[in-house]
Structures are given as C-alpha cells and as structure tokens.
Scaffold this active site. Structure first.
Site, mmCIF file in Angstrom:
data_model
loop_
_atom_site.group_PDB
_atom_site.id
_atom_site.type_symbol
_atom_site.label_atom_id
_atom_site.label_comp_id
_atom_site.label_asym_id
_atom_site.label_seq_id
_atom_site.Cartn_x
_atom_site.Cartn_y
_atom_site.Cartn_z
ATOM 1 N N ASP A 94 -2.218 -14.768 -22.901
ATOM 2 C CA ASP A 94 -1.717 -14.087 -24.054
ATOM 3 C C ASP A 94 -1.110 -12.863 -23.322
ATOM 4 O O ASP A 94 -0.566 -12.117 -23.376
ATOM 5 C CB ASP A 94 -2.239 -14.003 -24.816
ATOM 6 C CG ASP A 94 -2.419 -14.283 -26.072
ATOM 7 O OD1 ASP A 94 -1.510 -14.798 -26.331
ATOM 8 O OD2 ASP A 94 -2.699 -14.782 -26.672
ATOM 9 N N ASP A 151 1.365 -19.879 -30.168
ATOM 10 C CA ASP A 151 2.156 -18.699 -29.319
ATOM 11 C C ASP A 151 2.377 -18.321 -28.153
ATOM 12 O O ASP A 151 3.881 -17.497 -28.010
ATOM 13 C CB ASP A 151 0.842 -17.573 -29.473
ATOM 14 C CG ASP A 151 0.165 -18.144 -31.289
ATOM 15 O OD1 ASP A 151 -0.167 -19.396 -31.570
ATOM 16 O OD2 ASP A 151 -0.383 -17.399 -31.520
HETATM 17 N N1 GLY Z 1 -1.106 -14.717 -30.141
HETATM 18 C C1 GLY Z 1 -3.004 -14.732 -31.591
HETATM 19 C C2 GLY Z 1 -2.281 -14.153 -33.037
HETATM 20 O O1 GLY Z 1 -1.157 -14.505 -33.309
HETATM 21 O O2 GLY Z 1 -3.086 -14.421 -33.903
#
Ligand code: GLY
Length: 371
Positions: A94, A151
């Site tokens: 992320d 994601d």
């Molecule tokens: N990337 C993790 C979420 O959307 O909670």
C-alpha cells in the site's frame, strides 16, 4: 447532479480551513474525525496504509483553491510519512496509496525535487515486493508470502508513474504482470472481483482464496469492487491496454447494479439485510472510479451512476457543519472487524468524496495518473 457540486465544495473548503489546523496543533496524522477532534490510526501508527489520504485530501484542496494553508498541512504530514520509509518494516504494497497521494501529489503540483525522490524510493519498495512467479506480495506476515489482494490495482499507479519519471520500463512491466494476474485470477463470471487470492510463491499457481474485509468467502466486498473498477480504469489510462478497460466496465456494471435506492453503498453486496452495514468509503471510491470510467469511455451512464452515489452521500451522510472534524459518516473499514471503524468517519472516504467532486467540476489534478 441534484446537488450543486460547487456549493458543496465551497462548504468543504470552509470546513477544512477550520479543522485542518486542529491536526497540526496536535502534531498528528488524522485517520478519522470524532466530534471536534481528529483521531489517529488505530493500528501501526503512521505506517498504517491509510496515511496518504490526509495529505492527499490537502493537496486536492490546494489544487482547488491555491491556499497555502492546505499545502503547508500536506507537507507537514508528508514529512511524517517519509520518516516511515526509513522505519520500513511495517510498510507493504500500500505504499502506492501512501506516497503517490503525498510525495507524488507534491511533485505533481509544485515540482518539488525531494518529493519526487521520496516517491521514487516508495516505487522501488513496491517493485521490491514483486514475486517473479507473477504477482506483487500484499502483506508481510510469514504465513502470507503468497497473498495478493484486489486493492493492489490502485497501487500500480505508483509503478506506472515511476516508469514515466525514470524512463525505465521495469516498473511498467511489473505493474502489467500483476494486472494480468489479477485479470486471470480475481475476475469472476458475474463481473465481481475476489478480495484475496493466495498463490504458490514458488510457481505462481493459484492455491486458494481467503475471506477478507467483506461478509464471507466468495461474497462481494463493496470496497474491493471499487478498487477493482477504479484500479483497472487507471491501468487502462496508464497503458492503453483495452483488456483493462473491459475489466473495469464489467466490475462497474456489477457495482452499479448494487447501488442502493438511496444512493448509499452496503459494505458487502451479498451481505444479509440485517444488520445494516453501510460503507460510504466504497461509495466515494466507486463514484470517483465511475467518473474516471465515464471520461475514458465517453459513456454518460457511468457519470450518472457516479453522480447518483455522490447525491446519496451528500444528502444523507455528509457532515458539512464547521464545528466537527470529518465529512462522510457511515464509513466501515471491515464488515467483521469493528476496531478499524464502523459507521464512522474515516479519512479515505473524505479523500475520494473530494476527488469525485473535483472531477464533476473539472478541477481534478489527476493524482493517480502520470501526467
Ligand atoms: N486496502 C485495504 C482496505 O481497503 O481496507
């Protein structure tokens, strides 16, 4: 839109002028608003994956207004995030969310050379997570070595950006390989996407799926659908590969078919009727993704669906009063894990709400796209 986007944006700007300094006064990075205060992330301090959305929102407001207050607040929190690059251990895939919206936005809007360097550093970290068996590793736990998650489609923008900045196609190759793996193993026949797929880290063969933040294994976590529809649209915008556009359309059609009559978004499109579990983060991210898809395809139905989501949230779940921190109510981080927040304000919902409004107003600085 039924609502006047320009007037809503003006009220958001006015509110942010009052509430952004509260975060600066406490020296913290907001995760969400609670009454007259900001609260920090409940997990992993400033290394938590959501860290980029607050500076990202400040950069959006700076792009819309040119006001230094927002640039200063973005830079203050960008410094908190770049300190985490040195700490390193808690960072994961992320870093796309974290650094493209902070350092990347800074470089895009101001040309700051150090911000570009920091963003390239993050892109190298993301590329270092690539397993040549065919996927980008999501998380760090030793028993999750083969996990990839939907994601990550959003994080690929950082790699496309880095290829453009350096002239080095490796970032681009890795992003395309991961996107192709996602096409093959996450897309379902009904147009929905899976959340977590585990691959054999030696061979890249898909092993099994895992339940994630949605209702159950095999259901349709709404935010995951939003990541898929927006992420594939961005992959198309960055590569011109029509397969990604087709995937984005399919997920978008599935998403649109599940928008509630009141314009809000359930946390999982296959959840039971009760208890009510809304996730406006999915609604805001979905709206923003749909507006980008409308731009890429020229199709009005995507724009109309995005605006229907915005109207629903603005009329029912948007706190524009100047005294309280945060905009969107009814944000839910995860169907089952209440610790991350249920039916509350969470910063990335606000980021995508502002981003979508700027798209409606033709003021979007395109933070996810290399140019
Ligand atoms: N990337 C993790 C979420 O959307 O909670």
């Amino acid at each position: 839109m039924r609502n006047n986007a320009s007037e809503i944006l003006n009220r958001i700007v006015e509110k942010a002028r009052a509430t952004a300094p509260l975060a600066a006064r406490e020296g913290m990075l907001p995760y969400g608003g609670e009454g007259g205060r900001w609260r920090p992330s409940p997990f992993d301090g400033n290394s938590w994956w959501t860290g980029g959305f607050w500076p990202g929102a400040m950069w959006l407001l700076y792009a819309a207004t040119g006001e230094c207050l927002f640039m200063d607040e973005a830079r203050r929190t960008e410094a908190l995030l770049t300190a985490e690059l040195r700490a390193f251990k808690l960072l994961n895939h992320d870093v796309g969310f974290m650094y493209l919206l902070s350092c990347g936005a800074d470089f895009k809007l101001t040309g700051d050379a150090q911000a570009e360097t920091d963003c390239l550093h993050a892109a190298s970290l993301l590329m270092g997570r690539f397993n040549p068996a065919g996927f980008i590793r999501a998380w760090n736990e030793v028993d999750r070595v083969g996990y990839a998650i939907i994601d990550c489609m959003m994080n690929l923008s950082l790699l496309f950006w880095a290829s453009r900045r350096t002239g080095d196609p490796r970032f681009d190759h890795v992003a395309r390989i991961h996107a192709d793996t996602t096409l093959r193993h996450f897309m379902r026949p009904d147009g929905s996407v899976s959340h977590i797929v585990e691959f054999d880290p030696q061979t890249g063969a898909p092993l099994r799926e895992h339940a994630g933040q949605g209702y159950a294994l095999g259901t349709a976590w709404s935010r995951g659908q939003a990541w898929g529809l927006y992420g594939f649209a961005l992959a198309f915008a960055c590569t011109g590969d029509g397969r990604y556009l087709e995937a984005s359309r399919r997920v978008a059609d599935f998403f649109i078919a599940h928008i509630r009559p009141d314009g809000l978004t359930d946390c999982d499109f296959m959840q039971p009727a009760l208890p009510e579990r809304i996730d406006n983060i999915a609604g805001a991210c979905g709206a923003s993704g749909l507006l980008t898809l409308a731009e890429l395809t020229g199709e009005a139905r995507y724009r109309e669906a995005g605006e229907r989501l915005l109207d629903g949230m603005i009329e029912r779940c948007c706190d524009l009063s100047p005294g309280r921190c945060g905009l969107l109510t009814h944000c839910t981080a995860s169907y089952h894990d209440d610790a991350a927040g249920v039916h509350t304000n969470i910063v990335y919902g606000d980021f995508f709400l502002i981003e979508a409004l700027l798209k409606v107003l033709n003021k979007n600085p395109n933070l996810w796209r290399p140019n």
